[in-house]
Design an enzyme around this catalytic site. Structure first.
Site, mmCIF file in Angstrom:
data_model
loop_
_atom_site.group_PDB
_atom_site.id
_atom_site.type_symbol
_atom_site.label_atom_id
_atom_site.label_comp_id
_atom_site.label_asym_id
_atom_site.label_seq_id
_atom_site.Cartn_x
_atom_site.Cartn_y
_atom_site.Cartn_z
ATOM 1 N N ASP A 101 -2.761 1.652 -10.130
ATOM 2 C CA ASP A 101 -2.345 1.092 -8.852
ATOM 3 C C ASP A 101 -2.098 2.225 -7.850
ATOM 4 O OD1 ASP A 101 -1.287 -1.669 -7.646
ATOM 5 O OD2 ASP A 101 0.228 -0.168 -7.161
ATOM 6 N N ARG A 102 -0.902 2.352 -7.273
ATOM 7 C CA ARG A 102 -0.648 3.425 -6.308
ATOM 8 C C ARG A 102 -0.889 4.791 -6.945
ATOM 9 N NH1 ARG A 102 -1.310 1.323 -1.864
ATOM 10 N NH2 ARG A 102 -0.283 3.096 -0.866
ATOM 11 N N HIS A 146 0.606 -8.073 1.327
ATOM 12 C CA HIS A 146 1.593 -6.998 1.352
ATOM 13 C C HIS A 146 1.010 -5.722 1.947
ATOM 14 C CE1 HIS A 146 -0.752 -6.482 -2.261
ATOM 15 N NE2 HIS A 146 -0.213 -5.323 -2.524
ATOM 16 N N TYR A 206 2.739 2.833 1.434
ATOM 17 C CA TYR A 206 1.690 1.876 1.791
ATOM 18 C C TYR A 206 1.181 2.106 3.208
ATOM 19 C CZ TYR A 206 1.679 -1.171 -2.290
ATOM 20 O OH TYR A 206 1.507 -1.682 -3.553
ATOM 21 N N HIS A 266 -2.867 -7.183 -14.254
ATOM 22 C CA HIS A 266 -2.758 -5.956 -13.478
ATOM 23 C C HIS A 266 -1.958 -4.882 -14.212
ATOM 24 C CE1 HIS A 266 -2.485 -3.365 -9.981
ATOM 25 N NE2 HIS A 266 -1.161 -3.404 -10.031
#
Length: 286
Positions: A101-102, A146, A206, A266
């Site tokens: 993910d990030r 988001h 983000y 995920h």
């Protein structure tokens, strides 16, 4: 909470930001980077499994967990430099890098910016930032609401999320897991506690992916820069669901790519740790 059997240190990142880092095992180095809305604890099973053969290094990304949370400095370029600095503190100038993910976006940038340091690269359940924004369109983009919320100028997103942080972060922990039991209640509570204390920095992370990170990716793409090390990507089959060819997107960036999909959700390192551990070992033999 801590990863059982791992030692913890605070290590300075690229610009002096102090990072919380767990490390264990011995042998060649593998750095594991967590995703949103989690901390290094997401690697608790995989890290212990790999530590039988490797030195496993698990930092909290800047702005997350017990790491420092500066007001600025969340470009993936800066966060990638943090990773190189952390590995260097353990005596490793070269290391394998796995991100979710990030953390996978940080790993991707580290592979482009530091090709002599990153020997092998694995990215879990992401597209490169530039591609992520490119494939999000029409009503299907609602799944990424988001991303758009946290891309807004400073102020509103932080206030909105802080007003209902447990509901906001918990929404993703519940929605994105095919097997919610893979994140036990105490671990889930630890993620919510950490995220609640990090709203401004998470939003800043983000926001960087809608600004400076896009520019950095676009410049690399225009220059023909690619990932030169062996790369493995494991994703849910979002391409089929949202109408894009995920493997083709990744092939534009990597010269030696193994792309596969998983039936896990995920949070695949927690939902299917044996699968991910095996995939990491396979990558490191290439």
């Amino acid at each position: 909470m801590e990863i059982e059997g791992f030692e913890y240190r605070r290590i300075a990142g690229a610009d002096g930001v102090q990072l919380n880092v767990a490390a264990g095992g011995s042998g060649p180095a593998v750095v594991l980077l967590h995703g949103f809305p989690e901390t290094h604890l997401m690697w608790r099973v995989v890290a212990r499994e790999l530590a039988s053969e490797y030195t496993v290094i698990c930092p909290d990304l800047r702005g997350y967990g017990a790491s420092d949370k500066p007001v600025e400095g969340y470009s993936k370029r800066v966060m990638a430099a943090d990773v190189v600095a952390v590995a260097g503190e353990f005596g490793y100038e070269r290391f394998a890098l796995v991100g979710h993910d990030r953390g996978a976006l940080v790993a991707f940038r580290a592979g482009l910016d530091h090709p002599d340091a990153v020997t092998h690269l694995m990215c879990l359940d992401v597209l490169p930032t530039l591609d992520m924004w490119d494939v999000m369109h029409g009503t299907s983009a609602a799944v990424g609401f988001h991303l758009y919320l946290m891309a807004q100028p400073p102020g509103l997103a932080e206030r909105m999320i802080a007003a209902s942080s447990d509901e906001f972060f918990g929404y993703f922990l519940d929605l994105w897991a095919n097997d919610p039991a893979a994140i036990p209640p105490d671990v889930r509570a630890a993620y919510l506690d950490a995220s609640r204390a990090a709203v401004p920095s998470i939003v800043a992370d983000y926001r960087a992916s809608a600004t400076v990170d896009v520019t950095d990716d676009a410049e690399d793409l225009a220059a023909g820069n690619k990932l030169r090390m062996p790369v493995s990507v494991i994703q849910q089959d979002w391409g089929t669901a949202l109408g894009f060819d995920a493997a083709a997107r990744w092939k534009a960036w990597a010269t030696d790519l193994d792309h596969s999909t998983t039936t896990a959700g995920h949070f695949m390192a927690e939902e299917s740790p044996a699968e991910i551990s095996s995939a990491i070992r396979a990558l490191l033999t290439r």
